[in-house]
Enzyme design. Sequence first.
Site, PDB file in Angstrom:
ATOM      1  N   HIS A  66      91.433  -4.248 164.282  1.00  0.00           N
ATOM      2  CA  HIS A  66      92.637  -3.403 164.178  1.00  0.00           C
ATOM      3  C   HIS A  66      93.631  -2.645 165.808  1.00  0.00           C
ATOM      4  O   HIS A  66      93.103  -1.996 165.994  1.00  0.00           O
ATOM      5  CB  HIS A  66      93.106  -3.027 163.111  1.00  0.00           C
ATOM      6  CG  HIS A  66      93.273  -3.312 161.889  1.00  0.00           C
ATOM      7  ND1 HIS A  66      93.827  -3.685 160.958  1.00  0.00           N
ATOM      8  CD2 HIS A  66      91.839  -2.648 161.285  1.00  0.00           C
ATOM      9  CE1 HIS A  66      93.640  -3.710 160.136  1.00  0.00           C
ATOM     10  NE2 HIS A  66      92.092  -3.201 160.257  1.00  0.00           N
ATOM     11  N   ARG A  68      96.147  -3.115 166.953  1.00  0.00           N
ATOM     12  CA  ARG A  68      97.510  -3.149 167.021  1.00  0.00           C
ATOM     13  C   ARG A  68      98.703  -2.954 167.945  1.00  0.00           C
ATOM     14  O   ARG A  68      99.511  -2.584 168.275  1.00  0.00           O
ATOM     15  CB  ARG A  68      97.180  -0.889 167.257  1.00  0.00           C
ATOM     16  CG  ARG A  68      96.147  -0.404 166.713  1.00  0.00           C
ATOM     17  CD  ARG A  68      96.501  -0.545 165.053  1.00  0.00           C
ATOM     18  NE  ARG A  68      95.223   0.800 164.065  1.00  0.00           N
ATOM     19  CZ  ARG A  68      95.665   0.406 162.955  1.00  0.00           C
ATOM     20  NH1 ARG A  68      95.892  -0.966 161.970  1.00  0.00           N
ATOM     21  NH2 ARG A  68      94.781   1.326 162.492  1.00  0.00           N
ATOM     22  N   ASP A  79      85.822  -3.696 161.161  1.00  0.00           N
ATOM     23  CA  ASP A  79      87.117  -2.543 160.775  1.00  0.00           C
ATOM     24  C   ASP A  79      87.511  -2.112 161.042  1.00  0.00           C
ATOM     25  O   ASP A  79      87.956  -0.442 161.084  1.00  0.00           O
ATOM     26  CB  ASP A  79      87.253  -2.601 158.720  1.00  0.00           C
ATOM     27  CG  ASP A  79      88.663  -2.175 158.586  1.00  0.00           C
ATOM     28  OD1 ASP A  79      89.504  -2.110 159.317  1.00  0.00           O
ATOM     29  OD2 ASP A  79      88.654  -1.430 157.486  1.00  0.00           O
TER      30      ASP A  79
END
Length: 458
Positions: free
Chosen positions: A62, A64, A320
């Site tokens: 992620h 972002r 993750d």
Amino acid sequence: MLDLCVTNCRLDTTDEKVSLGIQDGKIVSIKKSVQKLPSEPDEIIDVKGKLVLPGLIDAHVHFRDPGLTVKENFFTGSAAAAAGGFTTVLDMPNTIPPTNTPRAFHEKMKIGGKRSLVDFGLHAGVADLSDIKDIAKYKPASFKIFMDLVDDDFLLEAFIKINGVQSNSLNGTQDHTPNGSQYQLRDNHPLISLHAEDPEVVQQYTKEMKKKGSDPELYALARPPQAEIEATRKALSLAGKFKQSIHFCHVSTKKSLKLIIQAKNSGLNVTSEITPHHLFLDSNYLKKYGNLAKTNPPLRDDQNRLNMNYLPQIDIIGTDHAPHTLEEKEKDVWNAPPGIPGIETILPLLLTQLNQGKLSVGGIKRLLCETPAKIFSIPYKGFIAEGMDADLVVVDLEKEGVVNPDNFQSKAKYSPFKGFKTKGMPVMTLVRGKVVMEDGEIRDNQGKFVYSNTEVEY
Ligand code: DOR
Ligand code: ZN
């Protein structure tokens, strides 16, 4: 004429050393290091007998970007990747805007192309189902469905729509693994990745636990194993019905892994991923580190959790890598966001296991290079072989360290692994023949989108 020759590489734990000839970012020759090179290369990097692995692939990050860049962006995230030995990342769609329309997908391709130091692919989100066909033209790594956020009707419709897309009408997903490997999980339609937690179970237990106060340990009970097991069952049933390939992100319980293995044995194209935190930590870390150990699905107790013993049954490790700000993590347990950064720590943690004899070099390559490349059909990645991209990570197996989040390249300078002692460290990362990390120092590079040379107009 070679651009670069990386000499004295050990590709496994034997003593044999090889030289990798690199031209235009590809591995063009692999020769025993004693042999004379066919021609003098422009540059030689002598790794002096160190272990060299294919650049790692993180199928679950992620970064972002766009919209949440206070937590991370494609530059800092990819710098963290390079520091951790990763040369390819697949980014998740829960940005702002989410990567769930053709336009947002294309925008994120451009952001990655501009800011990423390592190569990248993108998972697509699923919102307006009529967009799926057009998003598929951009070749997402998968369509990611957060089952904890959708109802059964939506889930069913999403499966039907994604299953209806024929990927051979999208330039196919050719197999670029060495030996023309037959392994092709993506059948004829795009892959679905799943965050498997049942929304009803989560809602019910969260309500109960909120009544008990705000101890971080309560979080593990607010999203119990049953939530994951129910959702896994549901997804497997849909996968069976539609003959749809599915990938389970962050499997965290023994029981859900068992269901996945049973489904595999019955012939379904289903794969599993474990995160570093679910592999190494249990729910006691919520007590120790509070919200810094808060993640979805939560860390599990000993009875339910997976650990190193289960690794041979699991297909890949995905970190993750889910950075948040410390300020957000300081909120109470019900309001702090879930997520743990992990891309800079997984390789040292696994090399430590290797040094302790609990994992082989082949195991690391399988979990973090070869199988992610196969599951997500990433062309020219995951293997050291002639014709593949020259994505490499040089490892110093003797180098000891202590996990110190202050030194992270990631914006998220926290980790439940803080203080862990490690032995074995990536010391150089090359993306398509270009050094992007040397002894922890990051160098500029232009990462590229891994799935296409074909520009899709939007
Ligand atoms: O812990 C998590 N963090 N789980 C998710 O599913 C999302 C992720 C995030 O984006 O922060
Ligand atoms: Zn995630």
